[in-house]
Design a protein around this motif. Structure first.
Motif, PDB file in Angstrom:
ATOM      1  N   ALA A  95       0.638  -1.036  -0.052  1.00 45.53           N
ATOM      2  CA  ALA A  95       0.056   0.035  -0.118  1.00 45.53           C
ATOM      3  C   ALA A  95       0.900   1.279  -0.048  1.00 45.53           C
ATOM      4  O   ALA A  95       0.388   2.310  -0.493  1.00 45.53           O
ATOM      5  N   LEU A  96       2.110   1.128   0.452  1.00 45.36           N
ATOM      6  CA  LEU A  96       2.875   2.284   0.643  1.00 45.36           C
ATOM      7  C   LEU A  96       3.932   2.513  -0.684  1.00 45.36           C
ATOM      8  O   LEU A  96       4.458   3.420  -0.959  1.00 45.36           O
ATOM      9  N   GLY A  97       3.605   1.515  -1.675  1.00 48.39           N
ATOM     10  CA  GLY A  97       4.516   1.500  -2.984  1.00 48.39           C
ATOM     11  C   GLY A  97       5.562   0.656  -3.022  1.00 48.39           C
ATOM     12  O   GLY A  97       6.347   0.590  -3.888  1.00 48.39           O
ATOM     13  N   TRP A  98       5.881  -0.123  -2.029  1.00 52.29           N
ATOM     14  CA  TRP A  98       6.948  -1.238  -1.950  1.00 52.29           C
ATOM     15  C   TRP A  98       6.596  -2.415  -2.958  1.00 52.29           C
ATOM     16  O   TRP A  98       5.447  -2.828  -3.094  1.00 52.29           O
ATOM     17  N   ARG A  99       7.412  -2.788  -3.618  1.00 52.98           N
ATOM     18  CA  ARG A  99       7.249  -3.935  -4.621  1.00 52.98           C
ATOM     19  C   ARG A  99       8.277  -5.091  -4.816  1.00 52.98           C
ATOM     20  O   ARG A  99       9.619  -4.479  -4.435  1.00 52.98           O
ATOM     21  N   THR A 100       8.267  -6.203  -4.895  1.00 57.62           N
ATOM     22  CA  THR A 100       9.184  -7.290  -5.107  1.00 57.62           C
ATOM     23  C   THR A 100       9.494  -7.367  -6.671  1.00 57.62           C
ATOM     24  O   THR A 100       8.604  -7.097  -7.124  1.00 57.62           O
ATOM     25  N   HIS A 101      10.452  -7.867  -7.077  1.00 59.31           N
ATOM     26  CA  HIS A 101      10.958  -7.873  -8.447  1.00 59.31           C
ATOM     27  C   HIS A 101      11.738  -9.437  -8.387  1.00 59.31           C
ATOM     28  O   HIS A 101      12.487  -9.464  -9.651  1.00 59.31           O
ATOM     29  N   GLY A 102      11.479 -10.185  -7.574  1.00 54.93           N
ATOM     30  CA  GLY A 102      12.277 -11.709  -7.636  1.00 54.93           C
ATOM     31  C   GLY A 102      11.608 -12.740  -8.173  1.00 54.93           C
ATOM     32  O   GLY A 102      12.142 -13.722  -8.331  1.00 54.93           O
ATOM     33  N   GLY A 103      10.310 -12.634  -8.578  1.00 50.56           N
ATOM     34  CA  GLY A 103       9.315 -13.516  -8.993  1.00 50.56           C
ATOM     35  C   GLY A 103       8.556 -14.315  -7.878  1.00 50.56           C
ATOM     36  O   GLY A 103       9.080 -14.227  -6.663  1.00 50.56           O
ATOM     37  N   ALA A 104       7.733 -15.206  -8.190  1.00 51.09           N
ATOM     38  CA  ALA A 104       6.820 -15.906  -7.173  1.00 51.09           C
ATOM     39  C   ALA A 104       7.572 -16.757  -6.329  1.00 51.09           C
ATOM     40  O   ALA A 104       7.494 -16.743  -5.087  1.00 51.09           O
ATOM     41  N   ALA A 105       8.690 -17.482  -7.062  1.00 48.07           N
ATOM     42  CA  ALA A 105       9.568 -18.603  -6.225  1.00 48.07           C
ATOM     43  C   ALA A 105      10.417 -18.055  -5.412  1.00 48.07           C
ATOM     44  O   ALA A 105      10.388 -18.375  -4.218  1.00 48.07           O
TER      45      ALA A 105
ATOM     46  N   MET B  49      19.877 -12.051  12.477  1.00 44.72           N
ATOM     47  CA  MET B  49      18.850 -11.366  11.726  1.00 44.72           C
ATOM     48  C   MET B  49      19.197 -10.522  10.535  1.00 44.72           C
ATOM     49  O   MET B  49      18.390 -10.302   9.484  1.00 44.72           O
ATOM     50  N   SER B  50      20.350 -10.122  10.696  1.00 40.06           N
ATOM     51  CA  SER B  50      20.943  -9.265   9.538  1.00 40.06           C
ATOM     52  C   SER B  50      21.100 -10.274   8.343  1.00 40.06           C
ATOM     53  O   SER B  50      20.768  -9.839   7.135  1.00 40.06           O
ATOM     54  N   GLN B  51      21.654 -11.398   8.670  1.00 39.53           N
ATOM     55  CA  GLN B  51      21.593 -12.484   7.359  1.00 39.53           C
ATOM     56  C   GLN B  51      20.413 -12.668   6.905  1.00 39.53           C
ATOM     57  O   GLN B  51      20.356 -12.738   5.608  1.00 39.53           O
ATOM     58  N   THR B  52      19.211 -12.954   7.566  1.00 42.05           N
ATOM     59  CA  THR B  52      17.987 -13.215   7.099  1.00 42.05           C
ATOM     60  C   THR B  52      17.485 -12.008   6.316  1.00 42.05           C
ATOM     61  O   THR B  52      17.047 -12.137   5.091  1.00 42.05           O
ATOM     62  N   ALA B  53      17.792 -10.644   6.916  1.00 47.91           N
ATOM     63  CA  ALA B  53      17.186  -9.531   6.345  1.00 47.91           C
ATOM     64  C   ALA B  53      18.082  -9.301   4.767  1.00 47.91           C
ATOM     65  O   ALA B  53      17.320  -9.232   3.875  1.00 47.91           O
ATOM     66  N   THR B  54      19.105  -9.536   4.755  1.00 46.77           N
ATOM     67  CA  THR B  54      19.902  -9.273   3.653  1.00 46.77           C
ATOM     68  C   THR B  54      19.624 -10.412   2.535  1.00 46.77           C
ATOM     69  O   THR B  54      19.367 -10.124   1.198  1.00 46.77           O
ATOM     70  N   ALA B  55      19.411 -11.803   2.720  1.00 51.45           N
ATOM     71  CA  ALA B  55      18.848 -12.658   1.932  1.00 51.45           C
ATOM     72  C   ALA B  55      17.533 -12.341   1.467  1.00 51.45           C
ATOM     73  O   ALA B  55      17.194 -12.699   0.146  1.00 51.45           O
ATOM     74  N   VAL B  56      16.615 -11.759   2.398  1.00 53.47           N
ATOM     75  CA  VAL B  56      15.345 -11.590   2.001  1.00 53.47           C
ATOM     76  C   VAL B  56      15.481 -10.500   0.942  1.00 53.47           C
ATOM     77  O   VAL B  56      14.643 -10.611  -0.089  1.00 53.47           O
ATOM     78  N   ARG B  57      16.059  -9.592   0.997  1.00 60.31           N
ATOM     79  CA  ARG B  57      16.259  -8.402   0.343  1.00 60.31           C
ATOM     80  C   ARG B  57      16.788  -8.944  -1.002  1.00 60.31           C
ATOM     81  O   ARG B  57      16.224  -8.449  -2.225  1.00 60.31           O
ATOM     82  N   GLU B  58      17.658 -10.012  -1.264  1.00 65.61           N
ATOM     83  CA  GLU B  58      18.181 -10.369  -2.308  1.00 65.61           C
ATOM     84  C   GLU B  58      17.198 -11.035  -3.095  1.00 65.61           C
ATOM     85  O   GLU B  58      16.936 -10.965  -4.270  1.00 65.61           O
ATOM     86  N   LEU B  59      16.271 -11.783  -2.284  1.00 62.02           N
ATOM     87  CA  LEU B  59      15.336 -12.641  -3.125  1.00 62.02           C
ATOM     88  C   LEU B  59      14.074 -11.671  -3.504  1.00 62.02           C
ATOM     89  O   LEU B  59      13.450 -12.160  -4.458  1.00 62.02           O
ATOM     90  N   PHE B  60      13.862 -10.642  -2.667  1.00 61.79           N
ATOM     91  CA  PHE B  60      12.860  -9.793  -3.307  1.00 61.79           C
ATOM     92  C   PHE B  60      13.462  -8.781  -4.387  1.00 61.79           C
ATOM     93  O   PHE B  60      12.326  -8.028  -4.743  1.00 61.79           O
ATOM     94  N   GLY B  61      14.535  -8.740  -4.650  1.00 68.23           N
ATOM     95  CA  GLY B  61      15.140  -8.024  -5.718  1.00 68.23           C
ATOM     96  C   GLY B  61      15.353  -6.458  -5.543  1.00 68.23           C
ATOM     97  O   GLY B  61      15.131  -5.860  -6.259  1.00 68.23           O
ATOM     98  N   GLY B  62      15.304  -6.217  -4.036  1.00 60.56           N
ATOM     99  CA  GLY B  62      15.690  -4.759  -3.610  1.00 60.56           C
ATOM    100  C   GLY B  62      16.765  -4.259  -3.291  1.00 60.56           C
ATOM    101  O   GLY B  62      17.923  -5.181  -3.488  1.00 60.56           O
ATOM    102  N   PRO B  63      17.198  -3.210  -2.962  1.00 56.56           N
ATOM    103  CA  PRO B  63      18.301  -2.723  -2.318  1.00 56.56           C
ATOM    104  C   PRO B  63      18.734  -3.097  -1.160  1.00 56.56           C
ATOM    105  O   PRO B  63      17.959  -3.771  -0.313  1.00 56.56           O
ATOM    106  N   GLY B  64      20.106  -3.470  -1.107  1.00 53.72           N
ATOM    107  CA  GLY B  64      20.770  -3.977   0.290  1.00 53.72           C
ATOM    108  C   GLY B  64      20.983  -5.456   0.225  1.00 53.72           C
ATOM    109  O   GLY B  64      21.501  -5.940   1.063  1.00 53.72           O
TER     110      GLY B  64
END
Length: 242
Positions: free
Chosen positions: A115-125, A194-209
């Motif tokens: 709703a705030l405008g955030w989008r993912t770019h990594g695909g459904a998988a 937690m940083s490792q999880t956050a970084t991995a999630v950012r990578e899978l979502f295709g976002g910065p960081g």
């Protein structure tokens, strides 16, 4: 045991709502009131939302911790011992209910992010993989919390023990890049599970960081924590209820 815990939700709706709304308040506060994100390349919201999702998985353990200690102190466990059930069934049921609430919290926060405008770019998988990593991290944190609750033994001590979760949450890259921190602090932040999880999630979502190669660490850390704290919790519960 899981049905028993879910039935408590109907009698304590405020606690459930607070657990769902509090992460949303943090997201709005850091996204609009604090905002910025030094050393973050690209859209800060794209960096912040995955960090908030990981932070949400680390927080909110006190409800489960209180439930465990209350069962111990109200004599409920004594009645359960007379029933034909596995020794750790009470803890497993409590953890299953917590995971359902955590999944609901993730869904709410993801919806607010969109709703705030955030989008993912990594695909459904990749999206499902990121959600799986978040829930795996929650499961590990949950069993740490259960073990600490059993060690504390009393509901009034849970709040003091739960404070130990705060360094894990805020000494992380949830809100800011480690490059913006002093060298020693940035190094500690990067090693934070937690940083490792956050970084991995950012990578899978295709976002910065996001950085390649962190998915394995985001899997290894929770599994290692589970290998230690799940048996410890079950063993301590068995001794307390023996």
């Amino acid at each position: 045991m899981t049905r028993r815990e879910l039935a408590h939700w109907a009698r304590q709706p405020v606690q459930v709502l607070v657990g769902l709304v509090f992460p949303v308040m943090l997201l709005l506060m850091f996204g609009y009131l604090v905002g910025g994100g030094r050393e973050v390349t690209g859209d800060y919201l794209g960096y912040l939302v995955p960090g908030m999702l990981a932070l949400t998985m680390a927080f909110g353990l006190e409800g489960t911790m209180l439930a465990v200690t209350q069962d111990l102190n109200k004599g409920v466990i004594d009645r359960f011992r007379s029933m034909p059930m596995a020794n750790g069934a009470v803890l497993v049921g409590r953890s299953a209910a917590d995971m359902l609430q955590s999944a609901a919290g993730l869904a709410v926060l993801i919806a607010v992010g969109h709703a705030l405008g955030w989008r993912t770019h990594g695909g459904a998988a990749a999206f499902l993989g990121a959600v799986g990593l978040l829930l795996l991290f929650r499961f590990a944190m949950l069993w740490i919390g259960i073990h600490l609750a059993l060690v504390a033994g009393k509901p009034e001590l849970v709040q003091a023990v739960q404070i130990l979760v705060w360094p894990v949450g805020f000494l992380s890259n949830a809100f800011a890049a480690p490059e913006a921190m002093p060298g020693w602090l940035g190094a500690a932040v990067q090693w934070n599970p937690m940083s490792q999880t956050a970084t991995a999630v950012r990578e899978l979502f295709g976002g910065p960081g996001g950085e390649p190669g962190h998915v394995w660490a985001a899997v290894a850390w929770p599994l290692a924590l589970l290998a230690v704290f799940l048996p410890l919790a079950v063993r301590r519960f068995g001794r307390l209820s023996a």
